[in-house]
Design a protein around this motif. Sequence first.
Motif, PDB file in Angstrom:
ATOM      1  N   UNK A 103       0.744  -1.276   0.017  1.00 37.55           N
ATOM      2  CA  UNK A 103      -0.025   0.075  -0.056  1.00 37.55           C
ATOM      3  C   UNK A 103       0.883   1.039  -0.042  1.00 37.55           C
ATOM      4  N   UNK A 104       1.899   1.225   0.759  1.00 36.05           N
ATOM      5  CA  UNK A 104       2.756   2.283   0.705  1.00 36.05           C
ATOM      6  C   UNK A 104       3.415   2.613  -0.741  1.00 36.05           C
ATOM      7  N   UNK A 112       2.187  13.351  -8.198  1.00 37.41           N
ATOM      8  CA  UNK A 112       1.995  14.064  -7.090  1.00 37.41           C
ATOM      9  C   UNK A 112       0.432  14.318  -6.449  1.00 37.41           C
ATOM     10  N   UNK A 113      -0.498  13.304  -7.022  1.00 42.86           N
ATOM     11  CA  UNK A 113      -1.692  13.240  -6.589  1.00 42.86           C
ATOM     12  C   UNK A 113      -1.691  12.767  -5.020  1.00 42.86           C
ATOM     13  N   UNK A 114      -2.844  13.768  -4.191  1.00 42.96           N
ATOM     14  CA  UNK A 114      -2.879  13.130  -2.841  1.00 42.96           C
ATOM     15  C   UNK A 114      -3.357  11.913  -2.892  1.00 42.96           C
ATOM     16  N   UNK A 115      -2.832  10.958  -1.887  1.00 45.48           N
ATOM     17  CA  UNK A 115      -3.704   9.561  -1.486  1.00 45.48           C
ATOM     18  C   UNK A 115      -3.440   9.271  -0.041  1.00 45.48           C
ATOM     19  N   UNK A 125      -4.860   5.552   7.932  1.00 37.73           N
ATOM     20  CA  UNK A 125      -3.734   4.669   8.422  1.00 37.73           C
ATOM     21  C   UNK A 125      -2.029   5.008   7.654  1.00 37.73           C
ATOM     22  N   UNK A 126      -2.302   5.338   6.603  1.00 35.90           N
ATOM     23  CA  UNK A 126      -1.132   5.929   5.584  1.00 35.90           C
ATOM     24  C   UNK A 126      -1.613   6.940   4.790  1.00 35.90           C
ATOM     25  N   UNK A 127      -0.443   7.668   4.726  1.00 32.85           N
ATOM     26  CA  UNK A 127      -0.851   8.776   3.364  1.00 32.85           C
ATOM     27  C   UNK A 127       0.464   9.066   2.575  1.00 32.85           C
TER      28      UNK A 127
END
Length: 273
Positions: A103-104, A112-115, A125-127
Amino acid sequence: MNEQVLGHFLRYKRTTATLNDFDITPTSRRRTPGLTRDEVAALAHVSSDWYTRIEQGRAKSQVSREVLLALCQALRLSNAETHYVFHLAGQLPPALATTAKDLTDLLMAQLPRPAYVLGAHFQIEQTNPSYARLYQFTPAVTALENNLIWRLFRQRAWRQLFQDWDQVVATQVARFRQVYSQDAAAVDLYQVFQAVQTDPAFQKPWQRLTVADLTPQRLLLNSQWGNLYLVETPLIVPTTQQVVMIQTPGDAATATRLARINGRDGAQSNRPS
């Protein structure tokens, strides 16, 4: 609960188990193929009588989630097989094997898209760095403060960030009601509800009794880098009940500003333009 089919499946997996996988040495006196009922019961920490009743379709009542999961782990079932067992028992499958690194990698590939990764109960849980910069997200110590619903109502900066605040709130509250209805006994969901229920901004959409599933959502942001038009799309991870949320630029201007946020055009990532 489909008792007969469930029992038949557990018996098949038990009798076809490879003993070497369980550190059991086959002997000439061993007559039972695979594992014995007593061995499965011992591995799952349940009584032999209770396991026998389940396998023979004589449970006569719903088997608890804890026992089902223990049996799946004892028999070393795959994620798909564990889901199958829970479906036969008429229960919602648990979150299974984590895929944190995968997932990371997926989050980083979106730049550069936020996710970000959203858990089953709205925990962030992660960004990736783009999401963290844009939403000023720093993981908190407590699970409550990492919850998306909690942050939506308790983070003042988020209220100022969303141009379409009322629509975002209405959608998220409808999603929260849907998830809460599926697991009303969940302590973490109740804690979130307690924390935000007195907020008029929460109460207004909550009293409408609307429900919603995860679907693509339009977001209009007033960021320090300029106005952004994003479309947030959920990608469900079936085996973990997590959702990867990807925010795609809805126009060319937004794409350019996202690149600047991430320093991909030579600008500093922390400097507005």
